[in-house]
Write a protein that holds these residues in place. Structure first.
Motif, PDB file in Angstrom:
ATOM      1  N   ALA A   1       0.815  -1.206   0.000  1.00  0.00           N
ATOM      2  CA  ALA A   1       0.000   0.000   0.000  1.00  0.00           C
ATOM      3  C   ALA A   1       0.855   1.266   0.000  1.00  0.00           C
ATOM      4  N   THR A   2       2.007   1.221   0.651  1.00  0.00           N
ATOM      5  CA  THR A   2       2.887   2.387   0.667  1.00  0.00           C
ATOM      6  C   THR A   2       3.332   2.732  -0.751  1.00  0.00           C
ATOM      7  N   ALA A   3       3.598   1.730  -1.554  1.00  0.00           N
ATOM      8  CA  ALA A   3       3.998   1.966  -2.948  1.00  0.00           C
ATOM      9  C   ALA A   3       2.860   2.604  -3.729  1.00  0.00           C
ATOM     10  N   LEU A   4       1.642   2.127  -3.522  1.00  0.00           N
ATOM     11  CA  LEU A   4       0.502   2.720  -4.217  1.00  0.00           C
ATOM     12  C   LEU A   4       0.273   4.163  -3.790  1.00  0.00           C
ATOM     13  N   LEU A   5       0.473   4.450  -2.523  1.00  0.00           N
ATOM     14  CA  LEU A   5       0.339   5.834  -2.053  1.00  0.00           C
ATOM     15  C   LEU A   5       1.411   6.723  -2.683  1.00  0.00           C
ATOM     16  N   ALA A   6       2.617   6.215  -2.792  1.00  0.00           N
ATOM     17  CA  ALA A   6       3.689   6.989  -3.427  1.00  0.00           C
ATOM     18  C   ALA A   6       3.412   7.187  -4.911  1.00  0.00           C
ATOM     19  N   ALA A   7       2.707   6.241  -5.520  1.00  0.00           N
ATOM     20  CA  ALA A   7       2.388   6.327  -6.943  1.00  0.00           C
ATOM     21  C   ALA A   7       1.176   7.216  -7.227  1.00  0.00           C
ATOM     22  N   LEU A   8       0.451   7.608  -6.200  1.00  0.00           N
ATOM     23  CA  LEU A   8      -0.795   8.349  -6.399  1.00  0.00           C
ATOM     24  C   LEU A   8      -0.634   9.622  -7.231  1.00  0.00           C
ATOM     25  N   PRO A   9       0.397  10.446  -7.036  1.00  0.00           N
ATOM     26  CA  PRO A   9       0.529  11.626  -7.904  1.00  0.00           C
ATOM     27  C   PRO A   9       0.674  11.272  -9.390  1.00  0.00           C
ATOM     28  N   SER A  10       1.409  10.219  -9.679  1.00  0.00           N
ATOM     29  CA  SER A  10       1.533   9.773 -11.075  1.00  0.00           C
ATOM     30  C   SER A  10       0.208   9.229 -11.590  1.00  0.00           C
ATOM     31  N   PHE A  11      -0.480   8.463 -10.751  1.00  0.00           N
ATOM     32  CA  PHE A  11      -1.795   7.952 -11.142  1.00  0.00           C
ATOM     33  C   PHE A  11      -2.740   9.111 -11.463  1.00  0.00           C
ATOM     34  N   GLU A  12      -2.706  10.149 -10.632  1.00  0.00           N
ATOM     35  CA  GLU A  12      -3.591  11.301 -10.854  1.00  0.00           C
ATOM     36  C   GLU A  12      -3.263  12.001 -12.165  1.00  0.00           C
ATOM     37  N   ALA A  13      -1.987  12.152 -12.472  1.00  0.00           N
ATOM     38  CA  ALA A  13      -1.588  12.781 -13.738  1.00  0.00           C
ATOM     39  C   ALA A  13      -2.031  11.930 -14.926  1.00  0.00           C
ATOM     40  N   LEU A  14      -1.880  10.635 -14.817  1.00  0.00           N
ATOM     41  CA  LEU A  14      -2.296   9.737 -15.893  1.00  0.00           C
ATOM     42  C   LEU A  14      -3.814   9.744 -16.063  1.00  0.00           C
ATOM     43  N   ALA A  15      -4.526   9.749 -14.964  1.00  0.00           N
ATOM     44  CA  ALA A  15      -5.989   9.777 -15.037  1.00  0.00           C
ATOM     45  C   ALA A  15      -6.473  11.057 -15.706  1.00  0.00           C
ATOM     46  N   ALA A  16      -5.822  12.174 -15.396  1.00  0.00           N
ATOM     47  CA  ALA A  16      -6.217  13.459 -15.988  1.00  0.00           C
ATOM     48  C   ALA A  16      -5.997  13.467 -17.498  1.00  0.00           C
ATOM     49  N   ALA A  17      -5.013  12.732 -17.970  1.00  0.00           N
ATOM     50  CA  ALA A  17      -4.698  12.702 -19.403  1.00  0.00           C
ATOM     51  C   ALA A  17      -5.343  11.527 -20.127  1.00  0.00           C
ATOM     52  N   SER A  18      -5.997  10.649 -19.387  1.00  0.00           N
ATOM     53  CA  SER A  18      -6.471   9.407 -19.993  1.00  0.00           C
ATOM     54  C   SER A  18      -7.625   9.617 -20.960  1.00  0.00           C
ATOM     55  N   PRO A  19      -7.695   8.753 -21.956  1.00  0.00           N
ATOM     56  CA  PRO A  19      -8.825   8.792 -22.884  1.00  0.00           C
ATOM     57  C   PRO A  19     -10.089   8.280 -22.176  1.00  0.00           C
ATOM     58  N   PRO A  20     -11.239   8.658 -22.682  1.00  0.00           N
ATOM     59  CA  PRO A  20     -12.502   8.290 -22.024  1.00  0.00           C
ATOM     60  C   PRO A  20     -12.711   6.790 -21.855  1.00  0.00           C
ATOM     61  N   ASP A  21     -12.130   5.975 -22.718  1.00  0.00           N
ATOM     62  CA  ASP A  21     -12.395   4.540 -22.633  1.00  0.00           C
ATOM     63  C   ASP A  21     -11.806   3.877 -21.394  1.00  0.00           C
ATOM     64  N   ILE A  22     -10.898   4.543 -20.678  1.00  0.00           N
ATOM     65  CA  ILE A  22     -10.377   3.964 -19.434  1.00  0.00           C
ATOM     66  C   ILE A  22     -10.577   4.886 -18.234  1.00  0.00           C
ATOM     67  N   ALA A  23     -11.425   5.892 -18.399  1.00  0.00           N
ATOM     68  CA  ALA A  23     -11.688   6.825 -17.299  1.00  0.00           C
ATOM     69  C   ALA A  23     -12.272   6.110 -16.078  1.00  0.00           C
ATOM     70  N   ASP A  24     -13.152   5.149 -16.298  1.00  0.00           N
ATOM     71  CA  ASP A  24     -13.748   4.418 -15.177  1.00  0.00           C
ATOM     72  C   ASP A  24     -12.701   3.618 -14.409  1.00  0.00           C
ATOM     73  N   GLU A  25     -11.773   3.005 -15.130  1.00  0.00           N
ATOM     74  CA  GLU A  25     -10.724   2.242 -14.466  1.00  0.00           C
ATOM     75  C   GLU A  25      -9.839   3.154 -13.623  1.00  0.00           C
ATOM     76  N   TRP A  26      -9.484   4.308 -14.182  1.00  0.00           N
ATOM     77  CA  TRP A  26      -8.672   5.254 -13.410  1.00  0.00           C
ATOM     78  C   TRP A  26      -9.437   5.743 -12.186  1.00  0.00           C
ATOM     79  N   ARG A  27     -10.728   6.024 -12.323  1.00  0.00           N
ATOM     80  CA  ARG A  27     -11.530   6.501 -11.192  1.00  0.00           C
ATOM     81  C   ARG A  27     -11.567   5.439 -10.101  1.00  0.00           C
ATOM     82  N   THR A  28     -11.754   4.184 -10.464  1.00  0.00           N
ATOM     83  CA  THR A  28     -11.785   3.096  -9.487  1.00  0.00           C
ATOM     84  C   THR A  28     -10.462   3.017  -8.734  1.00  0.00           C
ATOM     85  N   LEU A  29      -9.368   3.081  -9.461  1.00  0.00           N
ATOM     86  CA  LEU A  29      -8.045   2.997  -8.848  1.00  0.00           C
ATOM     87  C   LEU A  29      -7.769   4.208  -7.956  1.00  0.00           C
TER      88      LEU A  29
END
Length: 143
Positions: free
Chosen positions: A44-72
């Motif tokens: 979980a610590t690794a996922l927390l450290a990855a959260l800023p990158s996840f947020e940047a990727l989610a903001a740039a993601s195409p609509p077809d994977i927006a739900d997956e990014w939101r879940t994560l």
């Protein structure tokens, strides 16, 4: 002449469709190293450290994977919130030996949020965004 106009329209449409993927793929490449560093940690610590990158990727993601990014993002964000509200340092938190004075309600919220990371929907969402990066961008999310 009609064939030329239709062919040109198709090319313009195709270029417009590819643009969201180009932006997303550029973000995947930009976040690859920070994600690799973050995910080198434990659980979980690794996922927390990855959260800023996840947020940047989610903001740039195409609509077809927006739900997956939101879940994560929701799952990792819930753990971050539970730890912050409990005043617990994620790097040193040990469920078997919690900090003195940590209320049972806080422990329960942290446990519930941690279980959220292992829900089938969260695991499937992570697999989906990883697969999207490999298939569309030809780049894994981490090295």
């Amino acid at each position: 002449m009609l064939a030329l106009v239709l062919g040109t329209s198709w090319l313009v449409g195709c270029g417009a469709e590819e643009e969201p993927f180009a932006d997303y793929c550029a973000e995947v490449q930009e976040q690859q190293e920070p994600l690799s560093e973050a995910l080198a940690g434990d659980g979980a610590t690794a996922l927390l450290a990855a959260l800023p990158s996840f947020e940047a990727l989610a903001a740039a993601s195409p609509p077809d994977i927006a739900d997956e990014w939101r879940t994560l993002l929701d799952a990792v964000g819930a753990l971050r919130t539970a730890l912050e509200e409990a005043g617990v340092d994620p790097a040193s938190y040990d469920r078997a030996d919690p900090p003195p004075g940590l209320a049972q309600a806080d422990r329960d919220r942290i446990d519930a949020a941690a279980r959220g990371l292992t829900r089938p929907a969260t695991i499937a969402a992570l697999a989906g965004v990883q697969q999207q990066a490999r298939d569309v961008c030809k780049t894994p999310l981490s090295l």
